[in-house]
Design a protein around this motif. Structure first.
Motif, PDB file in Angstrom:
ATOM      1  N   GLN A  43       6.421 -41.792  56.349  1.00 57.28           N
ATOM      2  CA  GLN A  43       5.444 -40.972  57.056  1.00 57.28           C
ATOM      3  C   GLN A  43       5.295 -41.420  58.507  1.00 57.28           C
ATOM      4  OE1 GLN A  43       4.091 -38.236  56.610  1.00 57.28           O
ATOM      5  NE2 GLN A  43       1.896 -38.131  57.025  1.00 57.28           N
ATOM      6  N   LEU A  44       5.260 -42.721  58.738  1.00 56.53           N
ATOM      7  CA  LEU A  44       5.160 -43.227  60.108  1.00 56.53           C
ATOM      8  C   LEU A  44       6.382 -42.838  60.927  1.00 56.53           C
ATOM      9  CD1 LEU A  44       3.724 -46.803  59.421  1.00 56.53           C
ATOM     10  CD2 LEU A  44       2.509 -44.855  60.399  1.00 56.53           C
ATOM     11  N   LYS A  45       7.550 -42.930  60.321  1.00 55.60           N
ATOM     12  CA  LYS A  45       8.782 -42.549  61.032  1.00 55.60           C
ATOM     13  C   LYS A  45       8.780 -41.059  61.336  1.00 55.60           C
ATOM     14  CE  LYS A  45      13.827 -42.718  60.623  1.00 55.60           C
ATOM     15  NZ  LYS A  45      14.980 -43.122  59.769  1.00 55.60           N
ATOM     16  N   ARG A  46       8.272 -40.258  60.406  1.00 56.43           N
ATOM     17  CA  ARG A  46       8.221 -38.820  60.598  1.00 56.43           C
ATOM     18  C   ARG A  46       7.336 -38.460  61.796  1.00 56.43           C
ATOM     19  NH1 ARG A  46       8.503 -37.601  55.298  1.00 56.43           N
ATOM     20  NH2 ARG A  46       6.329 -38.182  55.047  1.00 56.43           N
ATOM     21  N   LEU A  47       6.262 -39.198  61.983  1.00 58.47           N
ATOM     22  CA  LEU A  47       5.327 -38.917  63.072  1.00 58.47           C
ATOM     23  C   LEU A  47       5.650 -39.694  64.345  1.00 58.47           C
ATOM     24  CD1 LEU A  47       1.993 -38.916  61.030  1.00 58.47           C
ATOM     25  CD2 LEU A  47       3.319 -36.951  61.791  1.00 58.47           C
ATOM     26  N   GLY A  48       6.651 -40.565  64.291  1.00 64.57           N
ATOM     27  CA  GLY A  48       7.021 -41.336  65.466  1.00 64.57           C
ATOM     28  C   GLY A  48       6.021 -42.408  65.831  1.00 64.57           C
ATOM     29  N   LEU A  49       5.354 -42.996  64.835  1.00 65.31           N
ATOM     30  CA  LEU A  49       4.339 -44.014  65.070  1.00 65.31           C
ATOM     31  C   LEU A  49       4.905 -45.399  64.792  1.00 65.31           C
ATOM     32  CD1 LEU A  49       1.261 -42.261  63.373  1.00 65.31           C
ATOM     33  CD2 LEU A  49       1.899 -42.284  65.805  1.00 65.31           C
ATOM     34  N   HIS A  62      -0.707 -31.004  49.353  1.00 65.89           N
ATOM     35  CA  HIS A  62      -0.273 -30.416  50.624  1.00 65.89           C
ATOM     36  C   HIS A  62      -0.104 -31.465  51.731  1.00 65.89           C
ATOM     37  CE1 HIS A  62      -1.028 -26.674  48.645  1.00 65.89           C
ATOM     38  NE2 HIS A  62      -2.344 -26.838  48.649  1.00 65.89           N
ATOM     39  N   HIS A  63      -0.167 -32.746  51.374  1.00 58.25           N
ATOM     40  CA  HIS A  63       0.098 -33.815  52.337  1.00 58.25           C
ATOM     41  C   HIS A  63       1.470 -34.434  52.041  1.00 58.25           C
ATOM     42  CE1 HIS A  63      -4.042 -34.726  54.218  1.00 58.25           C
ATOM     43  NE2 HIS A  63      -4.063 -33.521  53.699  1.00 58.25           N
ATOM     44  N   ARG A  64       2.018 -35.169  53.016  1.00 50.09           N
ATOM     45  CA  ARG A  64       3.321 -35.798  52.825  1.00 50.09           C
ATOM     46  C   ARG A  64       3.207 -37.314  52.699  1.00 50.09           C
ATOM     47  NH1 ARG A  64       7.532 -33.129  57.024  1.00 50.09           N
ATOM     48  NH2 ARG A  64       8.977 -33.977  55.482  1.00 50.09           N
ATOM     49  N   ARG A  65       2.011 -37.834  52.869  1.00 48.91           N
ATOM     50  CA  ARG A  65       1.777 -39.263  52.754  1.00 48.91           C
ATOM     51  C   ARG A  65       1.792 -39.663  51.283  1.00 48.91           C
ATOM     52  NH1 ARG A  65       0.260 -44.514  51.844  1.00 48.91           N
ATOM     53  NH2 ARG A  65      -0.873 -45.475  53.566  1.00 48.91           N
TER      54      ARG A  65
END
Length: 424
Positions: free
Chosen positions: A106-112, A46-49
């Motif tokens: 994942q970082l791009k998805r969260l804007g980090l 259930h995670h996307r990482r």
């Protein structure tokens, strides 16, 4: 090793020898090999990482030359890299985290920000790698602590420990606050430490409700340990080394003075955690309780209740009776415990319409504002200040304090503020 096993080892997934580790058993038998998943699938259900592995840290297959003693093992890490990666600061029991690489998607998805290595973290902070390591190492015997520790009195009694970072570390943490912490995902139900949110926005949903239930999280900041911060950053997409470095930069352990042969050391007496006094601690705590906020908000929505959180103060309100409120409190306390926190039962409050209903110091019985007693105190303060002005004895600090109280009341309820005399 037989010929068939040797051939399989050349083409199968890498395996890690764990025969010398204690407590590793499967079905009552000793487990010798552990297969390492290098497929790049999801790290957790259930995670996307994604679980992207560093090939340098994976078990190496022995070549024929090494099997026969004709070749030496190739060096894949420099001495400095190996010393850092296998230092006490980077130590963990979780072998499935140890070799994780960054997940750019994942970082791009969260804007980090995309920081693949510690060198990139140092460059973003405007410091050298040497200075980054100076602040991002956990020392069991610290001669020059990076924090100043002092205590302030609590309103309810007792003392609150404040650990304020020294000037250089505070500047680094403030950069991290803008570059990283303020961009971490936070629940819409959190109203503390966020721009555009305040005690007013946290109290508004509870105005005019039949029952208001308040819960308090015990030792909120100390409960957010370095390991939890590191896990949060790994889930957001950072590699294990980068997540560990960032987590150490933003946490500290309480320490006590120990004298050894006339030399004084600052020794930790507990795990590293988010401390009250660091610029990054409030934002990290808000981000780490995201799942708790979502679970409690879902529970409240299912029961037709409103939910908000201001730091460690959880508030629920709605049209339910005392029996239903007690049952709801038990379920909410169980969820809080499952998420790694503890309810401070001494601060639990259930307030009906017949009594004062207060949320983070704001009265919410019928309208948002301050209590009648507090407004009378402000009128008396205004009267005293006017008399002092006429006598020429009014102090600037008292005038400024009164102006601050009035600005706070005007933010909560302008109509209540307008009924109190103005002091120029």
């Amino acid at each position: 090793m037989g010929l068939l096993d040797f051939i399989r080892s050349l083409f199968g997934p890498p395996k890690r020898d764990i025969s010398r580790l204690s407590g590793e058993t499967v079905a009552g038998e000793d487990e010798v090999d552990e297969r390492v998943d290098v497929s790049g699938g999801l790290l957790k259900e259930h995670h996307r990482r994604r679980a992207l592995r560093d090939p340098r840290l994976l078990p190496k297959r022995k070549s024929v030359g090494r099997q026969l003693g004709l070749a030496k093992r190739k060096r894949v890490l420099s001495a400095a890299e190996a010393e850092r990666l296998f230092s006490g600061t980077m130590r963990t029991r979780n072998r499935r985290l140890r070799d994780l690489l960054v997940d750019p998607e994942q970082l791009k998805r969260l804007g980090l920000p995309l920081w693949k290595t510690e060198e990139e973290v140092a460059a973003a902070l405007g410091i050298s790698l040497r200075e980054l390591w100076f602040f991002a190492i956990h020392r069991e015997r610290e001669t020059q602590p990076h924090y100043v520790t002092f205590a302030i009195p609590k309103r309810s009694g007792g003392k609150r420990t404040i650990m304020a970072p020294k000037r250089r570390l505070k500047a680094i943490q403030r950069k991290l606050l803008g570059l990283l912490v303020e961009k971490l995902p936070v629940s819409e139900h959190a109203h503390a430490f966020r721009r555009g949110h305040s005690v007013r926005t946290g109290a508004e949903p509870h105005v005019g409700k039949r029952m208001v239930l308040k819960l308090d999280l015990k030792d909120f900041f100390p409960s957010v340990t370095m390991a939890r911060v590191r896990g949060l950053l790994i889930a957001c997409g950072y590699s294990y080394p980068v997540a560990t470095t960032l987590a150490v930069l933003m946490t500290e352990a309480e320490r006590q003075l120990v004298s050894v042969e006339a030399e004084v050391f600052h020794v930790p007496v507990g795990p590293r955690h988010c401390v009250q006094g660091a610029p990054t601690s409030p934002g990290l705590c808000n981000a780490l309780v995201l799942r708790l906020d979502r679970r409690l908000a879902g529970l409240a929505r299912k029961r037709g209740l409103a939910y908000t959180r201001y730091a460690d103060d959880l508030t629920f309100s709605g049209e339910f009776d005392r029996a239903a409120a007690q049952q709801f409190r038990q379920v909410a306390s169980r969820i809080i415990s499952e998420e790694g926190f503890t309810v401070n039962t001494a601060k639990t409050r259930l307030m009906g319409r017949g009594a004062r209903q207060s949320v983070t110091g704001v009265v919410v019985n019928s309208v948002l504002g301050l209590s009648r007693q507090r407004r009378r105190q402000l009128r008396a303060m205004a009267h005293r200040l006017k008399l002092a002005q006429r006598a020429g004895t009014a102090e600037g600090t008292e005038l400024a304090r009164f102006a601050g109280h009035m600005a706070y009341l005007a933010m909560l309820n302008p109509r209540q503020a307008a009924r109190i005399p103005v002091v120029d």
